[in-house]
Design an enzyme around this catalytic site. Structure first.
Site, mmCIF file in Angstrom:
data_model
loop_
_atom_site.group_PDB
_atom_site.id
_atom_site.type_symbol
_atom_site.label_atom_id
_atom_site.label_comp_id
_atom_site.label_asym_id
_atom_site.label_seq_id
_atom_site.Cartn_x
_atom_site.Cartn_y
_atom_site.Cartn_z
ATOM 1 N N THR A 1 97.295 -65.985 -46.430
ATOM 2 C CA THR A 1 96.104 -65.154 -46.233
ATOM 3 C C THR A 1 94.991 -65.563 -47.194
ATOM 4 O OG1 THR A 1 97.539 -63.314 -45.621
ATOM 5 C CG2 THR A 1 95.260 -62.784 -46.133
ATOM 6 N N TYR B 1 98.126 -57.564 -34.643
ATOM 7 C CA TYR B 1 97.349 -57.179 -33.464
ATOM 8 C C TYR B 1 98.212 -56.736 -32.292
ATOM 9 C CZ TYR B 1 93.713 -56.994 -29.903
ATOM 10 O OH TYR B 1 92.862 -56.565 -28.912
ATOM 11 N N TYR C 1 106.982 -61.592 -44.523
ATOM 12 C CA TYR C 1 105.763 -61.150 -45.205
ATOM 13 C C TYR C 1 105.267 -59.880 -44.521
ATOM 14 C CZ TYR C 1 100.855 -61.518 -46.892
ATOM 15 O OH TYR C 1 99.618 -61.292 -47.434
ATOM 16 N N ARG D 1 96.795 -55.218 -43.363
ATOM 17 C CA ARG D 1 96.067 -56.258 -42.630
ATOM 18 C C ARG D 1 96.552 -56.407 -41.188
ATOM 19 N NH1 ARG D 1 92.823 -60.152 -45.165
ATOM 20 N NH2 ARG D 1 92.761 -60.058 -47.436
ATOM 21 N N LYS E 1 108.180 -60.931 -48.897
ATOM 22 C CA LYS E 1 106.985 -60.560 -49.641
ATOM 23 C C LYS E 1 106.565 -59.189 -49.142
ATOM 24 C CE LYS E 1 102.124 -61.764 -50.476
ATOM 25 N NZ LYS E 1 101.018 -62.715 -50.181
ATOM 26 N N ILE F 1 103.943 -62.755 -55.402
ATOM 27 C CA ILE F 1 103.117 -63.748 -54.723
ATOM 28 C C ILE F 1 101.699 -63.228 -54.840
ATOM 29 C CG2 ILE F 1 102.622 -64.933 -52.565
ATOM 30 C CD1 ILE F 1 105.594 -64.737 -51.878
#
Length: 295
Positions: A44, A107, A133, A138, A161, A203
């Site tokens: 990202t 999405y 992740y 987001r 993560k 991270i």
């Protein structure tokens, strides 16, 4: 297992918007010298969504070449299209990266069963060790601890993560997933306490600009030295927070340029330059962290 301070590396760009390979070399050397445990290339923070697939692959390959065995490299390789995620992971399995970091599908909002099958398919087909992740802020998609526990039993899935910032999940994830499953915080502000509660590292966005301090903090936290870890982390806390005063990686690229780590703070649309208000806030945070002289 990789442990400690892992940088979610920015992708430096020239004023033209092309990838700045010279600055990428500077960044890799900086992290080797500072004691960063590993590099995530093109996640990202690395603006994966605005790089072409060819650029994405090229940046990962160049990062591996520049690292030259001095520091492990993890490739950002997630997609909301399972077949595409498999293709990327297969491609990166040939590059010398140690793992892929695979964001939850964004999405299209899969169910927990859909997430389980997505990651099983990638792990089975790609041959590249996978770090899950979870960043629902987001993606609009939350990978629940119970689903992570199922995935922890799948060969080739080696870690998570966890970027919710919800510290109540840390001991639960450790209990459900076992000691050999790597747990990394993806939230700098809570990363210190995440490690003190049994996590294996962070991270980190902050590590882009405070690599030595983050490495020291992580070493202390992983050794159980809460006092030293918190002392370092408290100095960094304004930085952890201000790096998200505008959408990341806008603030961190500005800071990297101010500190001479990259030539320009260029971003690709739809991301825009840091505002004057953001610049002032970042300058204050850098000063508090003793990375910039008082202005």
């Amino acid at each position: 297992m990789l442990r400690g301070s892992i940088v979610a590396l920015v992708t430096p760009m020239l004023a033209s918007g092309e990838v700045d390979w010279a600055s990428l070399a500077t960044l890799v050397d900086y992290h080797v010298s500072a004691g960063t445990s590993a590099i995530v290339a093109v996640g990202t923070t690395g603006e994966s969504v605005t790089l072409s697939e060819q650029e994405h692959i090229a940046v990962v390959e160049k990062t591996v070449a520049l690292a030259a065995g001095r520091i492990p490299v993890i490739a950002g390789c997630g997609s909301n299209n399972t077949a595409h995620a498999i293709d990327l992971a297969k491609r990166f399995a040939e590059t010398g990266v140690v793992a892929g970091l695979s964001v939850t599908p964004y999405y299209n909002k899969p169910t927990q069963e859909g997430l389980y099958r997505h990651y099983c398919a990638i792990a089975e087909a790609s041959g590249l060790p996978q770090i899950l992740y979870n960043v629902p802020g987001r993606t609009g998609c939350d990978l629940k601890p119970e689903t992570v526990a199922r995935l922890a039993k799948v060969p080739g899935i080696i870690g998570l993560k966890e970027a919710t910032g919800d510290l109540s999940r840390t001991p639960l994830l450790r209990e459900l997933c076992g000691a050999q499953f790597a747990l990394y915080s993806g939230d700098d502000a809570s990363g210190c306490d995440f490690m003190l509660q049994g996590g294996d590292g962070v991270i980190s966005v902050t590590t882009n600009i405070a690599a030595a301090q983050m490495a020291d903090m992580c070493r202390a936290a992983l050794a159980g030295d809460a006092g030293r870890a918190h002392d370092i982390n408290n100095r960094l806390m304004p930085l952890h927070q201000t790096l998200f005063c505008e959408p990341s990686p806008i603030p961190v690229k500005w800071a990297c340029a101010q500190l001479g780590l990259i030539a320009t703070a260029t971003l690709r649309l739809p991301l825009t330059d840091l505002t004057p208000e953001g610049e002032q806030a970042m300058a204050r945070a850098l000063t508090t962290a003793e990375l910039m002289a008082s202005v």
